[in-house]
Scaffold this motif. Sequence first.
Motif, PDB file in Angstrom:
ATOM      1  N   VAL A  93      -1.465  -2.428   1.783  1.00 49.82           N
ATOM      2  CA  VAL A  93      -1.866  -2.680   0.401  1.00 49.82           C
ATOM      3  C   VAL A  93      -1.372  -1.589  -0.541  1.00 49.82           C
ATOM      4  CG1 VAL A  93      -3.862  -4.080   1.026  1.00 49.82           C
ATOM      5  CG2 VAL A  93      -4.098  -1.582   0.880  1.00 49.82           C
ATOM      6  N   ASP A  94      -0.991  -0.434   0.019  1.00 52.93           N
ATOM      7  CA  ASP A  94      -0.427   0.648  -0.801  1.00 52.93           C
ATOM      8  C   ASP A  94       1.092   0.590  -0.837  1.00 52.93           C
ATOM      9  OD1 ASP A  94      -2.970   1.722  -1.376  1.00 52.93           O
ATOM     10  OD2 ASP A  94      -2.998   2.747   0.580  1.00 52.93           O
ATOM     11  N   ASN A  95       1.647  -0.524  -0.363  1.00 53.43           N
ATOM     12  CA  ASN A  95       3.090  -0.757  -0.345  1.00 53.43           C
ATOM     13  C   ASN A  95       3.842   0.203   0.580  1.00 53.43           C
ATOM     14  OD1 ASN A  95       5.166  -2.478  -1.215  1.00 53.43           O
ATOM     15  ND2 ASN A  95       5.901  -0.959  -2.695  1.00 53.43           N
ATOM     16  N   ILE A  96       3.129   0.768   1.555  1.00 52.00           N
ATOM     17  CA  ILE A  96       3.775   1.617   2.561  1.00 52.00           C
ATOM     18  C   ILE A  96       4.265   0.707   3.691  1.00 52.00           C
ATOM     19  CG2 ILE A  96       3.425   3.467   4.242  1.00 52.00           C
ATOM     20  CD1 ILE A  96       1.288   4.587   2.387  1.00 52.00           C
ATOM     21  N   PRO A  97       5.545   0.786   4.034  1.00 45.44           N
ATOM     22  CA  PRO A  97       6.077  -0.129   5.063  1.00 45.44           C
ATOM     23  C   PRO A  97       5.383   0.062   6.407  1.00 45.44           C
ATOM     24  CG  PRO A  97       7.646   1.634   4.590  1.00 45.44           C
ATOM     25  CD  PRO A  97       6.569   1.738   3.551  1.00 45.44           C
ATOM     26  N   ILE A  98       5.224  -1.050   7.140  1.00 40.38           N
ATOM     27  CA  ILE A  98       4.602  -1.036   8.463  1.00 40.38           C
ATOM     28  C   ILE A  98       5.703  -1.202   9.500  1.00 40.38           C
ATOM     29  CG2 ILE A  98       2.967  -2.156  10.010  1.00 40.38           C
ATOM     30  CD1 ILE A  98       1.436  -3.118   7.568  1.00 40.38           C
ATOM     31  N   ASP A  99       5.886  -0.190  10.307  1.00 40.35           N
ATOM     32  CA  ASP A  99       6.905  -0.213  11.360  1.00 40.35           C
ATOM     33  C   ASP A  99       6.331  -0.888  12.600  1.00 40.35           C
ATOM     34  OD1 ASP A  99       8.998   0.218  13.048  1.00 40.35           O
ATOM     35  OD2 ASP A  99       8.671   2.371  13.289  1.00 40.35           O
ATOM     36  N   GLY A 100       7.062  -1.851  13.155  1.00 43.81           N
ATOM     37  CA  GLY A 100       6.634  -2.513  14.385  1.00 43.81           C
ATOM     38  C   GLY A 100       5.699  -3.674  14.178  1.00 43.81           C
ATOM     39  N   ASN A 124       7.619 -11.949   1.906  1.00 41.63           N
ATOM     40  CA  ASN A 124       7.047 -10.602   1.980  1.00 41.63           C
ATOM     41  C   ASN A 124       5.538 -10.707   2.127  1.00 41.63           C
ATOM     42  OD1 ASN A 124       9.633  -9.472   1.473  1.00 41.63           O
ATOM     43  ND2 ASN A 124       9.352  -9.839  -0.715  1.00 41.63           N
ATOM     44  N   ARG A 125       4.960  -9.764   2.814  1.00 44.02           N
ATOM     45  CA  ARG A 125       3.522  -9.757   3.011  1.00 44.02           C
ATOM     46  C   ARG A 125       2.972  -8.338   2.956  1.00 44.02           C
ATOM     47  NH1 ARG A 125       3.585 -14.252   1.898  1.00 44.02           N
ATOM     48  NH2 ARG A 125       2.595 -16.047   2.903  1.00 44.02           N
ATOM     49  N   GLN A 126       1.738  -8.233   2.431  1.00 42.84           N
ATOM     50  CA  GLN A 126       0.983  -6.982   2.465  1.00 42.84           C
ATOM     51  C   GLN A 126      -0.260  -7.223   3.323  1.00 42.84           C
ATOM     52  OE1 GLN A 126       0.226  -5.738  -1.608  1.00 42.84           O
ATOM     53  NE2 GLN A 126       2.083  -4.490  -1.622  1.00 42.84           N
ATOM     54  N   LEU A 127      -0.371  -6.491   4.420  1.00 41.24           N
ATOM     55  CA  LEU A 127      -1.484  -6.666   5.354  1.00 41.24           C
ATOM     56  C   LEU A 127      -2.601  -5.682   5.046  1.00 41.24           C
ATOM     57  CD1 LEU A 127       0.461  -7.125   8.719  1.00 41.24           C
ATOM     58  CD2 LEU A 127      -0.207  -8.859   7.038  1.00 41.24           C
ATOM     59  N   LYS A 128      -3.829  -6.148   5.196  1.00 40.19           N
ATOM     60  CA  LYS A 128      -4.998  -5.322   4.920  1.00 40.19           C
ATOM     61  C   LYS A 128      -5.524  -4.709   6.213  1.00 40.19           C
ATOM     62  CE  LYS A 128      -6.467  -8.221   1.030  1.00 40.19           C
ATOM     63  NZ  LYS A 128      -7.569  -9.061   0.477  1.00 40.19           N
ATOM     64  N   LEU A 129      -6.015  -3.483   6.116  1.00 39.02           N
ATOM     65  CA  LEU A 129      -6.632  -2.836   7.273  1.00 39.02           C
ATOM     66  C   LEU A 129      -7.911  -3.551   7.662  1.00 39.02           C
ATOM     67  CD1 LEU A 129      -6.222   0.979   6.505  1.00 39.02           C
ATOM     68  CD2 LEU A 129      -5.370  -0.199   8.527  1.00 39.02           C
ATOM     69  N   LEU A 130      -8.185  -3.610   8.968  1.00 39.12           N
ATOM     70  CA  LEU A 130      -9.453  -4.149   9.440  1.00 39.12           C
ATOM     71  C   LEU A 130     -10.586  -3.226   9.037  1.00 39.12           C
ATOM     72  CD1 LEU A 130      -8.405  -5.299  13.028  1.00 39.12           C
ATOM     73  CD2 LEU A 130      -8.881  -6.772  11.073  1.00 39.12           C
ATOM     74  N   LYS A 131     -11.733  -3.799   8.724  1.00 41.90           N
ATOM     75  CA  LYS A 131     -12.863  -2.990   8.284  1.00 41.90           C
ATOM     76  C   LYS A 131     -13.494  -2.231   9.435  1.00 41.90           C
ATOM     77  CE  LYS A 131     -14.041  -5.976   4.385  1.00 41.90           C
ATOM     78  NZ  LYS A 131     -15.101  -6.804   3.748  1.00 41.90           N
ATOM     79  N   ASN A 132     -13.530  -2.851  10.612  1.00 43.40           N
ATOM     80  CA  ASN A 132     -14.178  -2.207  11.758  1.00 43.40           C
ATOM     81  C   ASN A 132     -13.328  -1.065  12.284  1.00 43.40           C
ATOM     82  OD1 ASN A 132     -16.237  -4.076  11.599  1.00 43.40           O
ATOM     83  ND2 ASN A 132     -15.206  -5.500  13.007  1.00 43.40           N
ATOM     84  N   GLU A 133     -13.960   0.060  12.618  1.00 39.53           N
ATOM     85  CA  GLU A 133     -13.255   1.205  13.177  1.00 39.53           C
ATOM     86  C   GLU A 133     -13.037   0.998  14.675  1.00 39.53           C
ATOM     87  OE1 GLU A 133     -15.479   4.653  12.285  1.00 39.53           O
ATOM     88  OE2 GLU A 133     -15.089   4.584  10.123  1.00 39.53           O
TER      89      GLU A 133
END
Length: 828
Positions: free
Chosen positions: A30-37, A92-101
Motif C-alpha cells: 500500500v506504500d507502493n514499495i515493490p514486493i519481491d517474490g 497492477n496490484r497493491q496488496l495489503k498486509l494481514l492484520k494478524n501477527e
Amino acid sequence: MRLVLSALSLLLFSQYAWAQTQIFGRISDVDNIPIDGARVGIGDYYTLTDEEGKYELDVIPGKKLMVYFANYNYQPDTTYINLAKGEKKEINRQLKLLKNELGVIDIVDRKGRFDNQVDVSVKSIESFVGPNSGVEGIIKTLPGVSSYSELSSQYSVRGGNFDENLVYVNGIEVYRPFLVRNGQQEGMSFVNSSMVSNVRFSAGGFEARYGDKMASVLDITYRKPKEFGLSLEGSLLGGNLVYEDRFAKDRVSALIGARYRTNQLLLGSLDTEADFKPQFTDIQAYITYDITDEWELSFLGNYSRNLYQVVPQSRTTDFGTIQESLRLNVFFDGREDYDFTTRFAALGLTNRPKKNMRLTYQASVFQTTEQEYFDVLGAYRLGELNTNLGSDQFGEISFTRSIGGFQNYARNYLDAIVANLSHSGLLDQGDVTWRWGAKVQMEDIIDRYKEWERIDSAGYNVPDGSGFNYDSLIVDTWDSLGNPVAGNVYTSILQEDELNLFESFASKISVNSVRATAYVERSQIIPLDSLGDLFYNIGIRNQYWSFNNQNVISPRASISFKPNWESDMVFRFATGFYYQPPFYREMRNLEGGLNENIRAQRSIHFVLGHDYNLRIWNRPFKMVTEVYYKDFGQLIPYDMDNVRIRYRAVNNAKGYATGIDYRINGEFVPGIDSWASLSIMTIREDIEGDGAGYLPRPTDQRLNFKIFFQDYLPNDPTFRVSMTLAYGTGLPFGPPQATAEERVFRLPDYRRVDIGFSKVIKSEGREHKWKVLNNFSSLWVGVEVFNLLDITNTISYLWVKDISTAREYAVPNYLTPRLLNVKLVAKI
C-alpha cells in the motif's frame, strides 16, 4: 530442456500462439514499495515478481481465466481476464498486509534458513513417479541418499545402512520390520504420504533433539484438517482412501487413511514363475482435540499387516557374455509364507502456557509380530547356450555344465514391544530458542530363529553319519529339454546333524531392557551489524541402556553465517558425536547367538556446507553443496543381501566415510519444482585381526546421480509430465559367507528412468463445464511407465557350483523390466 522432455513424451504442441498472449504489471504494497517474490498465477501455473515487483505471465487466449496475486503475510487478490490471441494487458496490484501477527511457531520456522535440513513440498511428493512413490521415494532423489532396488522403500545415506536412519512422525520415532530380507516382501512403510503436511530431511550433522542413529533423520508431520475432505487414489499397485474433517465447533479434527497395496504387477515381471499372493493393508488415524486454547490432546494410531505368500514353480535366467552365454533353469517345490503385523498407538498432550512456550507429553506403544515360514527345494541345471547365429539351435542349451539342487528352510518368529514415555519442550525468546526433552523406553523382544540351507552340487548329499531318516524328494536327472525326469530321484535326509549343511542356525532369545534418554539444546541468531547474521545451535544428548549398562554422551553443534551480501548465501559447519546403541538385530550374530557385551557404534560428523538462493530466468533456484567426513569407531561389521542385514554382533571394526553432495533445485519450468543431485563418496572399514586394512563396506556406492523433473504442455498446463532418473555405481559383493577382503566384485551400475503422464480433468478452485465433475475439488488421471528404457538391473546373485571344474557362477537376480501403470486421483 523443455523441448527435450516434450520430445521424449511425444507431447509437442506449438508455443507460438500462447507466447503472444500475455499479462504483465507490477505488484507492490500500500506504500507502493515493490514486493519481491510475489506469486501471480492461474491455477497451478504461476510466476514470481522480480526485485522491482514486475512480472510477465503467458496466458491462454479466448478463455475466461481467474488470475490470483499472493504473497506471504499479505492479503491475496484476484481478477478475471479473457484475452484475444496476441493481446497483452497490464494488471497492477497493491496488496495489503494481514492484520494478524505471526505466531510463535512461525518465528521458529524462520530460523530454518540456517538449518541443515531439506524441505520437501507436498506437491512434489504427489507428482513423484515410481513403483515406490511417496515420501521415501522422493527422499531417494536427494543428495547423499542412494537406493539400489525399486522394490524397497529403504535407502542408504552417505554409506550408512537401512538401520542407521531415523524416521519421526509427529515427533515419535517409528520402526520398520526386523526380519524382511528382500524388497518384494516389505510391503508399505509406516508413512501415509496423503496425510503429510511437512517433510524435513537431514543427511548428517543434525541436532541433539533427534535420536541416536548414525546416518540421517526424516522428520514428518501429519496435517490437521481445516475442513471436510475426501481423497481417493487408485492404481494397478493398490489404493489409498483418506478422510478428514473437523467437529465440535472446530475443536476436534480427524484424519483417517486406509491403504491397500499389491505388488502383483511387479512380481509377475521377474524371472521366477510363481503363484504370488502379496497383500499389504494399513489403516491410520490422527485425531486432535483442542481442550482449551492452551491444551491440545492428540492420538496417532496405526495397524498394518503385510502378507507375502508365494509358491515358486520355475525360473529361467540367461546371463554371461557373448563369448560365454549361460542359462540357469530351476524347478521348485515348496512355498514361502511371510506375515509382518504391526500395531502402534501414541497419545500426546500439548500445553502452551505462554505464547512463546510449548510443552509436550507423549506415551506410545509399538508392537510387531513377524514370521518367516518357508521350505523350498530347487533342482537346477546350468547350461551353455549355442551362440552360433547360423545354427538351428541358436539360443538353446548346447552343453550342460552342472546339475544339482538346494533346499532353504526357515521357521523364524519374532515378537517385539517398544513402549515409551516422553516429554519435550520449546521456549522461544526471540533470537534465542531453547529445546529440551527426556524419554524412558521399555523393550521386550522374543525371537525364535531356526533356519538352514542345503546345497547339493554333485547330485547327491554326503552325510556325516548313519541312521538315515528320509524325508522329501529332490530331482537329479534331466531330459534333453531341461525338464526333470519323473521317477528318477534321490532322497534328501531329514536329520540336520547327518548332513553337510551349507548353513544352519537355531536359537531362542528373550531380551528385556530399558533405555533412558535426555537432551537439551540452545540456538541463537546474533546480528553482526553490517557483516551479516551468525546463527549457532549447540546441544548435548545422553542415553543409558540397561542391557549392557552403557551410558553415551553425544555433544553436537552447528554454526551458520549469512553474510550481508547482495547474494543470498549461507555458510554452514556442523559437527557432533552420533552414538547408535544396538537394537535387537545388531545384538544377534550370524549363528543366532546374542552378544551381551555389545557396545554402541560411534560416528563423528564433520559437515561443511554452502547454501545459495538465487534467481535464474527470473525464477527462484537454490544450490546446496556439502562436503563431509565421518569417523567411525566400535563398528559392528555386517553382510548385506538385498535389504537383509546380517550383523556379526561384535564391535571389532573402525572406519570412515567421506564425500561431497551437490543439489540444484528450482523452477526449471515456471511454477513447479524440479531438481538434480550428485553425490560422490566412499565408506571403508578396518576389521580387527583380519590383516586386510581398510576395505569397502557393503554400502560403498561411489557415485550417485538423480534427476526429478516436472513439466507441462505450454498450451495446456493440465497436461503434465513427471520424470525420475537414477544412476548409481555398483555395490561390492562376494560369494556366500565371504569376508570383507573377499568382496572384490561389484554389482553392475544401477540405471533407471521412470516417467508419468497425467491429465487434470478438474482443477481445484475452478468450475468444470460438466456439472457432475464439480462434485470433486480436483480430479486427474495418469499413466506411468516404470523403467522406461527397459534396463536390466541386478540386485543380488544366486551362486551355483560347477562340480566338474569346482567353479562357482554368480547368477544375477534381476529387478523389474519396463512396466505400465495407470492411476486415478480424486479429491472431494
